[in-house]
Design an enzyme around this catalytic site. Structure first.
Site, PDB file in Angstrom:
ATOM      1  CB  SER A 103      25.791 -26.107  31.856  1.00  0.00           C
ATOM      2  OG  SER A 103      26.389 -25.111  32.656  1.00  0.00           O
ATOM      3  CD  GLU A 140      20.452 -19.821  43.309  1.00  0.00           C
ATOM      4  OE1 GLU A 140      19.576 -20.529  42.801  1.00  0.00           O
ATOM      5  OE2 GLU A 140      21.596 -19.712  42.849  1.00  0.00           O
ATOM      6  CG  ASP A 152      25.594 -24.803  43.288  1.00  0.00           C
ATOM      7  OD1 ASP A 152      26.161 -25.878  43.560  1.00  0.00           O
ATOM      8  OD2 ASP A 152      24.573 -24.729  42.596  1.00  0.00           O
TER       9      ASP A 152
HETATM   10  C1  GLA Z   1      22.085 -27.433  42.594  1.00  0.00           C
HETATM   11  C2  GLA Z   1      21.950 -26.665  43.903  1.00  0.00           C
HETATM   12  C3  GLA Z   1      22.908 -27.199  44.959  1.00  0.00           C
HETATM   13  C4  GLA Z   1      22.839 -28.716  45.089  1.00  0.00           C
HETATM   14  C5  GLA Z   1      22.893 -29.375  43.705  1.00  0.00           C
HETATM   15  C6  GLA Z   1      22.666 -30.870  43.779  1.00  0.00           C
HETATM   16  O1  GLA Z   1      23.320 -27.173  42.019  1.00  0.00           O
HETATM   17  O2  GLA Z   1      22.212 -25.300  43.703  1.00  0.00           O
HETATM   18  O3  GLA Z   1      22.636 -26.577  46.194  1.00  0.00           O
HETATM   19  O4  GLA Z   1      21.707 -29.110  45.800  1.00  0.00           O
HETATM   20  O5  GLA Z   1      21.936 -28.820  42.820  1.00  0.00           O
HETATM   21  O6  GLA Z   1      23.712 -31.492  44.437  1.00  0.00           O
END
Ligand code: GLA
Length: 350
Positions: A103, A140, A152
């Site tokens: 999401s 990741e 994140d």
């Molecule tokens: C994902 C990635 C983040 C960031 C966003 C875009 O959520 O996990 O590191 O790059 O996309 O801002």
């Protein structure tokens, strides 16, 4: 009864500053109520036994982690890398999540971080919170194959409700900015179309590679290093020029948004949201028509200051700010109209 090690991590919504984090730039996420939690008990032997509220059970042998292309990889990467820091033996982990997957609200970071925290506690591994976030990113990047930035994992670890985390992703310094929730509502609507950051999908990793290519041609290390005026004076192949334009202008918008938040200037903040969305749609090309429609439906309402795609894109959610006490009404109206037009059920999350 053996001891239960219980840890929880909340999702995040990024207010502005998208695709800037792997360019050494700035981001502005805040926590959302949805979360993932892990209950872990130690067991004899050398197996990781995982159960989840979605009845998706999985067992693997520690030390023999192998990529499966499923959500289990976030856990396998966790035990693989954390065991470099201390000994991990057999355990049972039960995962429960209230976060919709894909999401754009960091469901994978919430999973990695709550799991790493539970393991750290159970096996008394010496690792501070920033290193834990960096390990989440490494899972990741190196295990799952998505070359994400650090936003994140840092947000999931540090962001709080009612506050935005103004994070400099180059040196990880941050400032907490109070959200003026006395004069505005924040809404988050999940489009119901899930995104895929995985290497198989490729769009995310491709954007990152394009930024690296642009940097090489500009003779800089990261797009953070230049401003819009300098960028405009340079010549790049058109597609790279548009990608770089998004990142460089987005960095400037994050700083402007922080100022607007501090001054409770919601008209300016809303305008920045709209510009950010257009930049993601036209220059960075990470939006999809259904997300554009959700944004437009919000903007048709006079109670809405601004709306934009949040997260990595290719589906996911939108974030919007409205006049105080208008959030519920706007969400409801937008979701009903979206269903009528597209047949898709969007959900309001905040
Ligand atoms: C994902 C990635 C983040 C960031 C966003 C875009 O959520 O996990 O590191 O790059 O996309 O801002």
């Amino acid at each position: 009864m053996s001891e239960v090690y219980h840890e929880r991590a909340h999702g995040r919504v990024n207010l502005i500053g998208e695709h800037t984090d792997y360019n050494g730039g700035w981001v502005l996420p805040t926590a959302i109520p949805q979360f993932t939690e892990v209950r872990l008990t130690k067991e004899s032997g050398n197996s990781a036994h995982v159960t989840s509220s979605g009845n998706r059970d999985f067992t693997y042998t520690l030390g023999l982690e192998k990529k499966t292309g499923t959500w289990i990889d976030y856990l396998q990467g966790g035990t693989k890398f954390l065991s470099e820091k201390g000994r991990i033996s057999g355990f049972h982990a039960n995962i429960h999540s209230t976060m919709p997957e894909g999401s754009g609200l960091s469901s994978s970071a919430a999973l990695e971080i709550s799991f790493l925290k539970a393991l750290r506690k159970a096996f008394q591994i010496d690792l501070n919170d920033v290193d834990l976030a960096l390990m989440g990113q490494r899972i990741e990047n190196e295990f799952v194959g998505a070359r994400v930035g650090i936003m994140d994992q840092m947000a999931v670890r540090l962001a709080k409700n009612g506050e935005a985390l103004f994070l400099d992703t180059k040196n990880l310094s941050f400032e907490r900015i109070t959200l003026p929730l006395d004069v505005m509502d924040l809404i988050v609507i999940n489009s119901g179309l899930s995104h895929q950051l995985s290497a198989a999908d490729g769009g995310y990793n491709q954007r990152r590679a394009q930024c690296e290519e642009a940097c090489a041609l500009l003779g800089i290390k990261e797009l953070r290093e230049i401003d819009l005026t300098t960028l405009k004076s340079k010549t790049l192949p058109p597609i790279l020029a548009r990608r770089a334009h998004h990142v460089v202008s987005e960095n400037e918008r994050v700083h402007a948004a922080v100022k607007a938040l501090k001054e409770k200037d919601l008209h300016t903040l809303g305008k920045l949201f709209v510009e950010s969305h257009r930049s993601m749609r036209d220059d960075y090309e990470v939006s999809i028509p259904q997300i554009d429609r959700l944004v437009d439906l919000c903007l048709l309402d006079s109670g809405c200051y601004g709306a934009r795609l949040t997260g990595g894109g290719f589906g996911g959610s939108i974030v919007a700010i409205t006049k105080k006490d208008h959030g519920k009404r706007v969400s409801k109206k937008v979701i009903e109209q979206y269903l009528k037009e597209t047949g898709l059920s969007a959900t309001s999350l905040v």
